[in-house]
Design an enzyme around this catalytic site. Structure first.
Site, PDB file in Angstrom:
ATOM      1  N   HIS A 156       0.823  -1.218   0.000  1.00 29.43           N
ATOM      2  CA  HIS A 156       0.000   0.000   0.000  1.00 29.43           C
ATOM      3  C   HIS A 156       0.857   1.268   0.000  1.00 29.43           C
ATOM      4  O   HIS A 156       0.599   2.198  -0.765  1.00 29.43           O
ATOM      5  CB  HIS A 156      -0.927  -0.007   1.218  1.00 29.43           C
ATOM      6  CG  HIS A 156      -1.924  -1.121   1.168  1.00 29.43           C
ATOM      7  ND1 HIS A 156      -1.707  -2.343   1.765  1.00 29.43           N
ATOM      8  CD2 HIS A 156      -3.130  -1.196   0.558  1.00 29.43           C
ATOM      9  CE1 HIS A 156      -2.757  -3.121   1.530  1.00 29.43           C
ATOM     10  NE2 HIS A 156      -3.627  -2.450   0.805  1.00 29.43           N
ATOM     11  N   ILE A 157       1.838   1.314   0.884  1.00 32.82           N
ATOM     12  CA  ILE A 157       2.633   2.545   1.023  1.00 32.82           C
ATOM     13  C   ILE A 157       3.617   2.685  -0.137  1.00 32.82           C
ATOM     14  O   ILE A 157       3.739   3.756  -0.745  1.00 32.82           O
ATOM     15  CB  ILE A 157       3.355   2.559   2.388  1.00 32.82           C
ATOM     16  CG1 ILE A 157       2.320   2.587   3.519  1.00 32.82           C
ATOM     17  CG2 ILE A 157       4.308   3.754   2.484  1.00 32.82           C
ATOM     18  CD1 ILE A 157       2.888   2.350   4.907  1.00 32.82           C
ATOM     19  N   ASP A 176       9.834  -6.752  -4.988  1.00 32.14           N
ATOM     20  CA  ASP A 176       8.917  -7.287  -3.974  1.00 32.14           C
ATOM     21  C   ASP A 176       8.968  -8.803  -4.077  1.00 32.14           C
ATOM     22  O   ASP A 176       9.107  -9.347  -5.181  1.00 32.14           O
ATOM     23  CB  ASP A 176       7.482  -6.777  -4.222  1.00 32.14           C
ATOM     24  CG  ASP A 176       6.598  -6.931  -2.984  1.00 32.14           C
ATOM     25  OD1 ASP A 176       6.474  -8.064  -2.479  1.00 32.14           O
ATOM     26  OD2 ASP A 176       6.048  -5.920  -2.520  1.00 32.14           O
ATOM     27  N   VAL A 207       8.840  -2.385   3.418  1.00 32.17           N
ATOM     28  CA  VAL A 207       8.536  -3.781   3.765  1.00 32.17           C
ATOM     29  C   VAL A 207       8.400  -3.902   5.284  1.00 32.17           C
ATOM     30  O   VAL A 207       8.966  -3.100   6.025  1.00 32.17           O
ATOM     31  CB  VAL A 207       9.661  -4.732   3.280  1.00 32.17           C
ATOM     32  CG1 VAL A 207       9.678  -4.821   1.782  1.00 32.17           C
ATOM     33  CG2 VAL A 207      11.022  -4.306   3.803  1.00 32.17           C
ATOM     34  N   ARG A 236      10.712   0.346   9.099  1.00 31.30           N
ATOM     35  CA  ARG A 236      10.998  -0.182  10.437  1.00 31.30           C
ATOM     36  C   ARG A 236      12.502  -0.101  10.695  1.00 31.30           C
ATOM     37  O   ARG A 236      13.313  -0.448   9.824  1.00 31.30           O
ATOM     38  CB  ARG A 236      10.555  -1.642  10.568  1.00 31.30           C
ATOM     39  CG  ARG A 236       9.068  -1.841  10.829  1.00 31.30           C
ATOM     40  CD  ARG A 236       8.634  -1.337  12.210  1.00 31.30           C
ATOM     41  NE  ARG A 236       7.229  -1.493  12.476  1.00 31.30           N
ATOM     42  CZ  ARG A 236       6.282  -0.583  12.253  1.00 31.30           C
ATOM     43  NH1 ARG A 236       6.585   0.590  11.710  1.00 31.30           N
ATOM     44  NH2 ARG A 236       5.025  -0.815  12.573  1.00 31.30           N
ATOM     45  N   GLU A 265      14.540   2.910  18.691  1.00 32.85           N
ATOM     46  CA  GLU A 265      13.633   4.050  18.937  1.00 32.85           C
ATOM     47  C   GLU A 265      12.740   3.888  20.168  1.00 32.85           C
ATOM     48  O   GLU A 265      12.289   4.889  20.745  1.00 32.85           O
ATOM     49  CB  GLU A 265      12.756   4.307  17.709  1.00 32.85           C
ATOM     50  CG  GLU A 265      11.694   3.245  17.451  1.00 32.85           C
ATOM     51  CD  GLU A 265      10.902   3.513  16.166  1.00 32.85           C
ATOM     52  OE1 GLU A 265      11.508   3.669  15.095  1.00 32.85           O
ATOM     53  OE2 GLU A 265       9.662   3.547  16.249  1.00 32.85           O
TER      54      GLU A 265
HETATM   55  P1  NAD Z   1       1.890  -3.850   2.810  1.00 31.32           P
HETATM   56  O1  NAD Z   1       1.705  -5.129   3.535  1.00 31.32           O
HETATM   57  O2  NAD Z   1       0.786  -3.279   2.031  1.00 31.32           O
HETATM   58  O3  NAD Z   1       3.161  -3.973   1.863  1.00 31.32           O
HETATM   59  C1  NAD Z   1       4.341  -4.594   2.223  1.00 31.32           C
HETATM   60  C2  NAD Z   1       4.947  -5.161   0.973  1.00 31.32           C
HETATM   61  O4  NAD Z   1       6.219  -5.690   1.303  1.00 31.32           O
HETATM   62  C3  NAD Z   1       4.135  -6.331   0.357  1.00 31.32           C
HETATM   63  O5  NAD Z   1       3.905  -6.072  -0.997  1.00 31.32           O
HETATM   64  C4  NAD Z   1       5.014  -7.546   0.566  1.00 31.32           C
HETATM   65  O6  NAD Z   1       4.884  -8.510  -0.458  1.00 31.32           O
HETATM   66  C5  NAD Z   1       6.378  -6.912   0.583  1.00 31.32           C
HETATM   67  N1  NAD Z   1       7.423  -7.663   1.246  1.00 31.32           N
HETATM   68  C6  NAD Z   1       7.354  -8.310   2.418  1.00 31.32           C
HETATM   69  N2  NAD Z   1       8.551  -8.808   2.740  1.00 31.32           N
HETATM   70  C7  NAD Z   1       9.392  -8.438   1.749  1.00 31.32           C
HETATM   71  C8  NAD Z   1      10.778  -8.672   1.507  1.00 31.32           C
HETATM   72  N3  NAD Z   1      11.529  -9.338   2.382  1.00 31.32           N
HETATM   73  N4  NAD Z   1      11.323  -8.152   0.392  1.00 31.32           N
HETATM   74  C9  NAD Z   1      10.557  -7.468  -0.480  1.00 31.32           C
HETATM   75  N5  NAD Z   1       9.245  -7.239  -0.316  1.00 31.32           N
HETATM   76  C10 NAD Z   1       8.676  -7.734   0.787  1.00 31.32           C
HETATM   77  O7  NAD Z   1       2.400  -2.813   3.923  1.00 31.32           O
HETATM   78  P2  NAD Z   1       2.350  -1.225   3.851  1.00 31.32           P
HETATM   79  O8  NAD Z   1       1.057  -0.741   4.358  1.00 31.32           O
HETATM   80  O9  NAD Z   1       2.825  -0.781   2.524  1.00 31.32           O
HETATM   81  O10 NAD Z   1       3.425  -0.871   4.983  1.00 31.32           O
HETATM   82  C11 NAD Z   1       4.792  -1.170   4.781  1.00 31.32           C
HETATM   83  C12 NAD Z   1       5.522  -0.963   6.090  1.00 31.32           C
HETATM   84  O11 NAD Z   1       5.519   0.411   6.435  1.00 31.32           O
HETATM   85  C13 NAD Z   1       4.857  -1.626   7.306  1.00 31.32           C
HETATM   86  O12 NAD Z   1       5.196  -2.978   7.413  1.00 31.32           O
HETATM   87  C14 NAD Z   1       5.425  -0.833   8.453  1.00 31.32           C
HETATM   88  O13 NAD Z   1       6.616  -1.449   8.870  1.00 31.32           O
HETATM   89  C15 NAD Z   1       5.744   0.503   7.816  1.00 31.32           C
HETATM   90  N6  NAD Z   1       4.917   1.592   8.360  1.00 31.32           N
HETATM   91  C16 NAD Z   1       5.535   2.698   8.821  1.00 31.32           C
HETATM   92  C17 NAD Z   1       4.796   3.749   9.320  1.00 31.32           C
HETATM   93  C18 NAD Z   1       5.435   5.008   9.825  1.00 31.32           C
HETATM   94  O14 NAD Z   1       4.751   5.855  10.420  1.00 31.32           O
HETATM   95  N7  NAD Z   1       6.724   5.216   9.632  1.00 31.32           N
HETATM   96  C19 NAD Z   1       3.405   3.649   9.343  1.00 31.32           C
HETATM   97  C20 NAD Z   1       2.799   2.513   8.847  1.00 31.32           C
HETATM   98  C21 NAD Z   1       3.564   1.471   8.348  1.00 31.32           C
HETATM   99  C1  COI Z   2       2.326   1.471  12.103  1.00 32.23           C
HETATM  100  O1  COI Z   2       1.125   1.742  11.922  1.00 32.23           O
HETATM  101  O2  COI Z   2       2.747   0.308  12.087  1.00 32.23           O
HETATM  102  C2  COI Z   2       3.281   2.550  12.340  1.00 32.23           C
HETATM  103  O3  COI Z   2       4.452   2.373  12.132  1.00 32.23           O
HETATM  104  C3  COI Z   2       2.790   3.827  12.875  1.00 32.23           C
HETATM  105  C4  COI Z   2       2.756   3.791  14.368  1.00 32.23           C
HETATM  106  C5  COI Z   2       3.863   4.614  14.937  1.00 32.23           C
HETATM  107  C6  COI Z   2       1.443   4.334  14.847  1.00 32.23           C
END
Ligand code: NAD
Ligand code: COI
Length: 333
Positions: A156-157, A176, A207, A236, A265
């Site tokens: 998604h992101i 991916d 990821v 992460r 963190e």
């Molecule tokens: P998502 O599940 O929609 O997408 C993750 C993608 O990673 C998937 O397409 C999956 O197939 C792929 N993937 C998994 N393992 C992999 C690997 N080893 N190598 C390559 N691709 C791989 O998740 P998303 O909603 O896009 O979120 C991604 C990440 O963003 C979350 O897991 C979380 O750690 C992080 N996140 C950060 C924040 C923030 O505030 N900084 C907030 C939300 C999520």
């Molecule tokens: C998550 O939703 O997994 C995030 O990384 C954001 C969290 C700090 C609320």
């Protein structure tokens, strides 16, 4: 009457919690601003389910404390479930939900803004201007359209980040483990991470953190990257060996580093250290570097995202409590 208790509710979440409670008069809603710990768990006594968010681990002791109160229905307000002791959760029969999609744009926009800022050297430029130095050189920018942006994880992101970077005119490549068929058809994917590291000017991680990708960015993988590459981690902390990044910044191999998530963190981010001794030398050094943009895990932190996190988590918890199938269950395994 069902009762749901929410932990660690912040001031900015309160209005959305109240909005949800008003729309569900048949549900008793109570909450605290305290984090969920083995000690605070008792605040939820009498509740049928809990709504939680915290970076603090959901330890066996914490889960046990909830289970001792008969509470095993837990709804996270965030995406990541990497801080839950799943073995214990399974043993205790927990049913868990998360909010996997609350606003991919929040995180992707943040990543894109920070990427552009690094490329334009805005931190150096702002510091110069603040000191009255209004000369152009040497803070010359790199245009996004001249970059090949390598996206690891096209979920998604990653996909929204990809669209934004393409909007700026960048060439986007992706990797991916599960290829998105539409993106695959359009030829975005490279065959391996090695290929991505070799071709990308910007490497951006999207990821989840797992044991298998711990420190996937390390001395060896950085060495594969182009000279002057930019690394973006809004995903992460454990994905990145921070010491290796520091070495690469020192040697000039990396042009810059966007860091919204940091491997150490927990207990540091989302705290006010003003007037106190800062607890982490490595982080302090990164914060002070002109080509590093540190944010304390705030990529998600927008009004749009926070509302969705609260509302969707309560919806999920109510479904659990009422024995219905929640929209986004987490596999407890
Ligand atoms: P998502 O599940 O929609 O997408 C993750 C993608 O990673 C998937 O397409 C999956 O197939 C792929 N993937 C998994 N393992 C992999 C690997 N080893 N190598 C390559 N691709 C791989 O998740 P998303 O909603 O896009 O979120 C991604 C990440 O963003 C979350 O897991 C979380 O750690 C992080 N996140 C950060 C924040 C923030 O505030 N900084 C907030 C939300 C999520
Ligand atoms: C998550 O939703 O997994 C995030 O990384 C954001 C969290 C700090 C609320």
């Amino acid at each position: 009457m069902s009762k749901i208790f929410a932990f660690s509710i912040r001031k900015d979440e309160e209005p959305y919690l109240k909005e949800w409670a008003a729309a569900h008069p048949a549900v008793e809603v109570d909450y605290t601003d305290k984090l969920l710990t083995p000690e605070t768990a008792k605040l939820a006594k009498g509740a049928d389910g809990v709504v939680v968010y915290q970076q603090l681990d959901y330890t066996p002791e914490t889960l046990q404390a909830l289970a001792d109160l008969g509470i095993t229905k837990m709804s996270l307000r965030n995406v990541g479930v990497d801080n839950i002791d799943m073995d214990k959760a399974k043993e205790l029969g927990f049913e868990i939900t998360n909010v996997p999609v609350y606003s991919p744009n929040a995180i992707a926009e943040h990543a894109a803004i920070q990427t552009a800022r690094i490329l334009r050297q805005t931190k150096r430029l702002d510091a110069k201007i603040a000191h009255g130095d209004l000369r152009w050189a040497p803070t010359i920018g790199r245009e996004v359209r001249d970059q090949t942006v390598g996206i690891i994880g096209t979920g998604h992101i990653g996909r929204v980040y990809m669209q934004i970077m393409e909007g700026f005119g960048a060439k986007v490549i992706a990797y991916d483990v599960y290829k998105n068929p539409e993106l695959d058809k359009k030829g975005y994917y490279v065959d391996s991470l090695d290929d991505l590291y070799k071709q990308a000017d910007v490497v951006s991680l999207h990821v989840p953190a797992m044991d298998s990708n711990y420190h996937m960015i390390n001395d060896e993988t950085i060495a594969e990257m182009k000279d002057d590459a930019v690394l973006v981690n809004v995903s992460r902390g454990p994905l990145v060996d921070t010491a290796a990044v520091v070495r690469a910044l020192d040697s000039g191999k990396l042009f810059g580093f966007v860091m919204d998530t940091y491997e150490n963190e927990v207990g540091i981010f989302n705290e006010d250290w003003t007037g106190k001794e800062f607890p982490d030398k490595v982080l302090k050094d990164l914060i002070n570097r002109p080509n590093v943009l540190v944010t304390p895990h705030t990529a998600f932190y927008t009004t749009h995202a926070v509302r969705n996190m609260v509302v969707k988590a309560f919806d999920n918890n109510l479904a659990l409590v009422e024995g219905q199938t929640p929209e986004t269950p987490v596999e407890v395994k």
